[in-house]
Design an enzyme around this catalytic site. Sequence first.
Site, short mmCIF file in Angstrom:
data_model
loop_
_atom_site.label_atom_id
_atom_site.label_comp_id
_atom_site.label_asym_id
_atom_site.label_seq_id
_atom_site.Cartn_x
_atom_site.Cartn_y
_atom_site.Cartn_z
N HIS A 125 0.54 -1.14 -0.23
CA HIS A 125 -0.02 0.08 -0.05
C HIS A 125 0.87 1.39 -0.01
CE1 HIS A 125 -3.83 -2.34 0.41
NE2 HIS A 125 -4.50 -1.25 0.61
N ASP A 189 -8.12 -5.91 4.98
CA ASP A 189 -8.43 -5.39 3.90
C ASP A 189 -9.70 -5.61 3.51
OD1 ASP A 189 -6.65 -3.67 1.49
OD2 ASP A 189 -8.24 -4.77 0.82
N ARG A 471 -13.08 0.47 -6.93
CA ARG A 471 -13.49 1.56 -6.43
C ARG A 471 -13.28 2.86 -7.34
NH1 ARG A 471 -12.20 -0.15 -0.63
NH2 ARG A 471 -13.94 -1.64 -0.30
#
Length: 779
Positions: A125, A189, A471
């Site tokens: 990340h 996650d 997303r």
Amino acid sequence: MLAASRVIRKRTATLAAQHARAASGVPLSRLDPAGSATVEDSYARMEANLAEVRKTLGRPLTLAEKIVYGHLDDPKTAPVRGETYLKLRPDRVAMQDATAQMAVIQFISSGLPKTAVPTTIHCDHLIAAENGGAKDLAVASDVNREVYDFLASAGAKFGMGFWKPGSGIIHQIVLENYAFPGGLMIGTDSHTPNAGGLGMCAVGVGGADAVDVMAGLPWELKAPKVIGVHLSGRLSGWCSPKDVILKVADILTVSGGTGAIIEYHGPGVESISCTGMATICNMGAEIGATCSTFPYNERMGDFLRSTNRGDHARLAADFAAHLRPDEGCEYDQLIHINLDELEPMLNGPFTPDLMNKIDEVGDNARKNGWPVEVSAGLIGSCTNSSYEDMTRSAALAKQALDAGLKFRAPFYVTPGSEQVRATIARDGLIELFERAGATVLANACGPCIGQWNRHGVPEGQPNTIVTSYNRNFAKRNDGNPGTHAFVTSPETTTLLALAGYLGFDPRKDSIKLDDGTEFRFKEPTGMELPPKGFDPGEDTFQAPPADGSTVDVVVDPASQRLQLLQPFPEWDGRDYEDCPVLIKAKGKCTTDHISMAGPWLKYRGHLDNISNNAYIGAVNAENGKTNHVRNQLTGEHDKVPNVARQYKAQGVKWVVLGDENFGEGSSREHAALEPRHLGGVAVITKSFARIHETNLKKQGMLPLTFADPKDYDRISGDDRVSVVGLDQFKPGQALKLRVKPASGDAAFEVAVNHTFNEEQIEWFKHGSALNRMKAAMAQ
């Protein structure tokens, strides 16, 4: 509390017995510490549990029920879907580096010497995309050295596997190395459900849930409802597995899967590859699903064998009767999708459930004022970065190159893992993409989670990007509120970056070449698995030592990246009186709005610093602005975190009001930790997303919902609210809000509901779930 202490001791004894047996079985993963549980252990427990459950329920079971109930801590539990809180024993825990920091810090607070189940940390990340894979990885390794060293040393000390930066995205690594049919895992996650592509139930959770499981405690989950998706026909042509989940998102919306497992079945499943099934399960997070899963088949077996897990495939085949739904099982909802009728689609902008068919998106864009020109195309992410995805997109890029075409929009490729990167490099795909004008990024999340140092598009400038991500909330990918992001398949992303505009439909449209001729794309072809086998690439895995007791895990008190936690205060036994509303959030309020990612990721291990982003993306219903609220003590307007800190400094508790599906999106528990740290006591909404509601409970806050959703409109962001009746706080019993309007009108009361059970009320009373666990261990 004595019961919790006994549970830990019982789990320790169970683990010792497992270790004694493990030498003769197939380990859940060849990378797990010696003596860890085996596949045979897991299947034997499932079979024994299901025998008991069948006696209790006396009816056919769905696959989801078999997996979940097969992992019950007490198989004599009588589960009622949507009602019963279950105590479960997951097979493993996985954490990505952004969420692992706080989870590990909480585990350190527990005082335990080692994790009780196989656990891994994945560095994916914190790598920002800007100049290409090698350069970006070098920068990240330097900038994040303190965090990586902390996580690596914690992994060594507490028995956790550590995947170094550049290894790849957590969910692809899990699929390649850890997922197995019929398993139950949790991960910090929200896209952990990706492992459903190998027939698991894999659930995204907050760090506090992970700490429970790592500590040897059972994990609590309300028995999910089960939504069946029956697939008929066959995937072919321009359609891909991504189009299946885009269609399901259109049907169920972003909240339609809340509290449910999505179970795919039917003859159409056979036309979908294992990694394609993972894509579908991955994006189930966008409809609020607890997880998604598929019945075991030989496509999964092929993937297991190709990733050196032939024994897992053999055991799964032998256990297959337990890895598919029973004939005659019933679903809470049943959706039928004929794959023969499916069309390519793009969902967006600004929400992943707004479906546009590929032949309609251009007209929809013009009608709604969305930019038609594609300013960037991006493929990869945890959703679509498999070898098959890359080969299908590369096939289209090759067609274009052969015709003399290159990408008309900047195009970015993110391999899902070092294994995928090395394999597509060996097979010539990286060279092909680069010849067509693409930039290959690091094996990491990158732009999908906002780690994109994008150039050339001023902030606020309207533009359209097309991605194979999951997303597309405002500011999600590049921090620009003007970016209109559409999620679609890698194939469609590639096509539109080559064509340069929304509305290009390869089934009927052509591209004029320089010589005046018209070029038409042929349907893409790809390879499910590499014919030469996978190239593992660089070894980026750090196994924990057999004895990590001498390893030091150091957190510098002056660090701006890491901070040890102080326990939250216990409930003082009184109602919450006259609490100002910090913000009344209007409309969609995801965890991205509550605790933004992107540049804020660097503070994920430092609660005080990251709390400076609390609610800065939420729209204030009182003025339509973000990060601009009124301090009820001074009358002045300021940034949301500043006002929260001012209240806290004065000893004033505060609350937040929210709309529907509050906290949808990521599993990030910082969206609960931050308000708790800043003095918040309750979040009151029309409805919650599952993970956020649980995270708030875990941190000692009150997630409450209006008994009458219309009451949201009766309370302003300038009012004072009291939460009353806490001395009678019981499961199933509503609480009351006493509202004192800022207008001077008479005070009034509204009823609010909650979903706390007895144990969760103890979390509240102790100040957090971690506080309660530590108290139990001290007994």
